[in-house]
Design an enzyme around this catalytic site. Sequence first.
Site, mmCIF file in Angstrom:
data_model
loop_
_atom_site.group_PDB
_atom_site.id
_atom_site.type_symbol
_atom_site.label_atom_id
_atom_site.label_comp_id
_atom_site.label_asym_id
_atom_site.label_seq_id
_atom_site.Cartn_x
_atom_site.Cartn_y
_atom_site.Cartn_z
ATOM 1 N N ASP A 1 -25.141 -9.935 -21.847
ATOM 2 C CA ASP A 1 -25.045 -8.657 -22.527
ATOM 3 C C ASP A 1 -25.833 -7.552 -21.830
ATOM 4 O O ASP A 1 -26.747 -6.977 -22.385
ATOM 5 C CB ASP A 1 -25.445 -8.782 -23.994
ATOM 6 C CG ASP A 1 -26.708 -9.610 -24.197
ATOM 7 O OD1 ASP A 1 -27.286 -10.035 -23.184
ATOM 8 O OD2 ASP A 1 -27.100 -9.817 -25.338
ATOM 9 N N THR A 2 -25.471 -7.281 -20.592
ATOM 10 C CA THR A 2 -25.892 -6.063 -19.912
ATOM 11 C C THR A 2 -25.345 -4.875 -20.716
ATOM 12 O O THR A 2 -24.323 -4.987 -21.366
ATOM 13 C CB THR A 2 -25.315 -6.056 -18.493
ATOM 14 O OG1 THR A 2 -25.854 -7.160 -17.777
ATOM 15 C CG2 THR A 2 -25.628 -4.763 -17.767
#
Length: 474
Positions: free
Chosen positions: A287-288
Amino acid sequence: MIMEKGISSVEVLPSKSSQVTAVKVVVKEPETKQTQRGKRVGFVLVHAGAGYHSESKAKEYKHVCKRACQKAIEKLQAGALATDAVTAALIELELARGTMCSFKFSLSEEHFRDSNVQDSPFTNAGMGSNLNLLGEIECDASIMDGKSLNFGAVGALSGIKNPVSVANRLLCEGQKGKLSAGRIPPCFLVGEGAFRWAVDHGIPACPPGIMATRFSLAAFKRNKRKLELAEKVETDLIQLKKRRQSSEKGSRVMCRTCGRPSKANDGSRGGDQIELYSLENDSGTLDTVGAVVVDQEGNVAAAVSSGGLALKHPGRVGQAALYGCGCWAENTGAHTPYSTAVSTSGCGEHLVRTILARECSCALQTEDAHQALLETMQNKFIGSPFLANEDGVLGGVIVLRSCRCSAEPELSQEKPTLLVEFLWSHTTESMCVGYMSAQDGKAKTHISRLPPGAVAGQSVAIEGGVCRLESPES
């Protein structure tokens, strides 16, 4: 703002590969809003990562995206640059880990602002990011300005609460020209050098005890235990294979109990055992965070920020810091009829080896944005020859492209209108996005998912919409 397209229905499209499933959003809900006199226009699209977003935490993910959109729009309405607006969105996404509660989450504004509420697992950027093998946080971030084409980035940065703020400062300082003695100003710094530069330029340091939250520390301890168990299994497997090879060269090994030849252990179950100790680093934790923005003048900007893989090697730098891989922004020019902005998420190594942000931007210069993005994800990402040996290719993008167009021909007085097309696409199980224009009362959020039966890493989902931003009346 005239909203021409939004999310309403999904259909499965035929693809060039039998392993690829494409999803298209068909929109049938036009919405029109009158531009307020003197109010500035602009548009923002953000993402909270391409990975897996559980239904139980959908509200929390969407709330994070909504807040990020609001921060960016506030900047645009105040007349800020596109780069400042996209930075504001990223800072909100980076802070999401440190300003929200993990499981007992309240959506009230008072609860959200409480600095004592910590440990949200919803984003992996800045404070609360994944810890590396040494138990340290090292972050990557970058930003690009479509008007000047300048770029700023940091890699493996520790001790700074919001890495994107350093990337933005590098971009701004680079636009001032050469340093003393004719030196070229840096656009990309890593590690201790990046930290010292940030502090020297007035960006406050953050103690390690604050950077690592209870959630990230607990995940680190669990992952370390899994790693130790996996390494033990691998060591035992190697020893078993060596004993088998030794026995094959010499006499057959006899069982001490029954005196019969013993069955050699070929280690066929070793892989299954190792799988039991997989790190918490699958598609659910890629989850950049990222954002793309277009302002009233038609200038675009893009940014991305990430804490990287869990238990990564110290000094590892992912796509979020690398030119053309994490983000891309480019205004309309002699060879670019459209202004484009892209931000990526997913497995950093896959995104680096395909230079996906730059590839998407180039593809969007063709007439059909949706088809161009679909073909890029199919041919330049999943089907890339640079990733031919990968079992699954995990990643996602948000893209925005804009151009100036005249108003409806039947209007007597034409007003300049900005046509904005926005799309998101991913090969992971899901991707959380939010979007908002300066004329909207609130942001819209959505969690895009692969259709049932689609295989993550081998399938593509693509959705999006179009809106017209009318310039404010004087």
